[in-house]
Design a protein around this motif. Structure first.
Motif, PDB file in Angstrom:
ATOM      1  N   ARG A  47      13.978  10.899 -18.759  1.00  9.18           N
ATOM      2  CA  ARG A  47      14.919  10.271 -19.701  1.00  9.18           C
ATOM      3  C   ARG A  47      16.209   9.843 -19.018  1.00  9.18           C
ATOM      4  N   ALA A  48      16.531  10.459 -17.904  1.00 12.72           N
ATOM      5  CA  ALA A  48      17.737  10.073 -17.164  1.00 12.72           C
ATOM      6  C   ALA A  48      17.617   8.663 -16.593  1.00 12.72           C
ATOM      7  N   TYR A  49      16.401   8.145 -16.575  1.00  9.56           N
ATOM      8  CA  TYR A  49      16.138   6.808 -16.036  1.00  9.56           C
ATOM      9  C   TYR A  49      15.782   5.868 -17.178  1.00  9.56           C
ATOM     10  N   ALA A  50      16.651   5.870 -18.177  1.00  8.85           N
ATOM     11  CA  ALA A  50      16.405   5.046 -19.363  1.00  8.85           C
ATOM     12  C   ALA A  50      16.100   3.616 -18.938  1.00  8.85           C
ATOM     13  N   ALA A  51      14.974   3.143 -19.389  1.00  3.36           N
ATOM     14  CA  ALA A  51      14.539   1.790 -19.063  1.00  3.36           C
ATOM     15  C   ALA A  51      13.652   1.307 -20.196  1.00  3.36           C
ATOM     16  N   LYS A  52      13.289   0.074 -20.125  1.00  2.94           N
ATOM     17  CA  LYS A  52      12.379  -0.474 -21.113  1.00  2.94           C
ATOM     18  C   LYS A  52      11.017   0.188 -20.932  1.00  2.94           C
ATOM     19  N   GLU A  53      10.485   0.690 -22.022  1.00  3.29           N
ATOM     20  CA  GLU A  53       9.200   1.354 -22.008  1.00  3.29           C
ATOM     21  C   GLU A  53       8.205   0.519 -22.795  1.00  3.29           C
ATOM     22  N   TRP A  54       6.946   0.683 -22.531  1.00  4.36           N
ATOM     23  CA  TRP A  54       5.927  -0.081 -23.237  1.00  4.36           C
ATOM     24  C   TRP A  54       5.917   0.221 -24.725  1.00  4.36           C
ATOM     25  N   LEU A  97      11.316   7.991  -8.523  1.00  6.92           N
ATOM     26  CA  LEU A  97      10.463   8.704  -7.570  1.00  6.92           C
ATOM     27  C   LEU A  97      11.188   9.020  -6.260  1.00  6.92           C
ATOM     28  N   THR A  98      12.127   8.168  -5.867  1.00  6.76           N
ATOM     29  CA  THR A  98      12.950   8.470  -4.691  1.00  6.76           C
ATOM     30  C   THR A  98      13.811   9.691  -4.970  1.00  6.76           C
ATOM     31  N   ASP A  99      14.400   9.739  -6.168  1.00  9.50           N
ATOM     32  CA  ASP A  99      15.214  10.899  -6.546  1.00  9.50           C
ATOM     33  C   ASP A  99      14.362  12.161  -6.657  1.00  9.50           C
ATOM     34  N   LEU A 100      13.124  12.007  -7.102  1.00  7.85           N
ATOM     35  CA  LEU A 100      12.204  13.143  -7.160  1.00  7.85           C
ATOM     36  C   LEU A 100      11.967  13.711  -5.768  1.00  7.85           C
ATOM     37  N   ALA A 101      11.702  12.834  -4.809  1.00  9.33           N
ATOM     38  CA  ALA A 101      11.500  13.289  -3.427  1.00  9.33           C
ATOM     39  C   ALA A 101      12.773  13.954  -2.895  1.00  9.33           C
ATOM     40  N   ASP A 161      11.584  -1.259 -10.480  1.00 14.26           N
ATOM     41  CA  ASP A 161      12.792  -0.783  -9.798  1.00 14.26           C
ATOM     42  C   ASP A 161      13.207   0.598 -10.305  1.00 14.26           C
ATOM     43  N   VAL A 162      13.084   0.803 -11.604  1.00 10.15           N
ATOM     44  CA  VAL A 162      13.459   2.091 -12.193  1.00 10.15           C
ATOM     45  C   VAL A 162      12.489   3.184 -11.750  1.00 10.15           C
ATOM     46  N   ILE A 163      11.205   2.866 -11.743  1.00  9.03           N
ATOM     47  CA  ILE A 163      10.207   3.843 -11.301  1.00  9.03           C
ATOM     48  C   ILE A 163      10.466   4.252  -9.858  1.00  9.03           C
ATOM     49  N   ILE A 164      10.731   3.275  -9.008  1.00  5.41           N
ATOM     50  CA  ILE A 164      10.982   3.582  -7.600  1.00  5.41           C
ATOM     51  C   ILE A 164      12.228   4.450  -7.446  1.00  5.41           C
TER      52      ILE A 164
END
Length: 122
Positions: A94-101, A60-64, A54-57
């Motif tokens: 970093r603005a999309y702080a989320a759990k990272e591997w 990427l939507t904000d990128l577009a 959900d965070v990635i999407i």
């Protein structure tokens, strides 16, 4: 029933649909925005470390959105990314702080150091 099984294996289909839409938006950008957006898209997917779909999407939507707005306004690529495109992209992610591997390994490393310090003090 089959839909739940498919999504369990491949991930949410709605995310895939949104990803394809955002990717198509980036592909349709005029130059030089298309080149910049594609490069940033690739960089973010390979380096952000974000694992939450959900965070990635959302990212990427904000990128577009960002590159479409720049194309419409005629904002230069340099005005968007500045002198250090890597820093810009990293800050954007970093603005999309989320759990990272890496979070699991960071916690494990921190715990090991704390354990070593306690053993040292004994």
């Amino acid at each position: 029933m089959a839909m739940k099984w498919i999504e369990a294996v491949t991930g949410p289909l709605e995310q895939k649909k949104q990803y394809r839409q955002d990717k198509a938006r980036i592909e349709s950008l005029p130059e030089p925005y298309g080149t910049a957006a594609k490069a940033m898209h690739r960089y973010l997917l390979n380096t952000s470390g974000i694992v939450d779909g959900d965070v990635i999407i959302r990212m990427l939507t904000d990128l577009a959105d960002l590159w479409e707005a720049a194309a419409v306004d005629g904002t230069s690529v340099h005005s968007i990314v500045g002198d250090d495109p890597v820093d810009f992209a990293d800050t954007f992610a970093r603005a999309y702080a989320a759990k990272e591997w890496q979070d699991k390994e960071r916690a494990r490393f921190t715990q090991a150091i704390e354990d070593a310090e306690r053993a040292e003090g004994s």
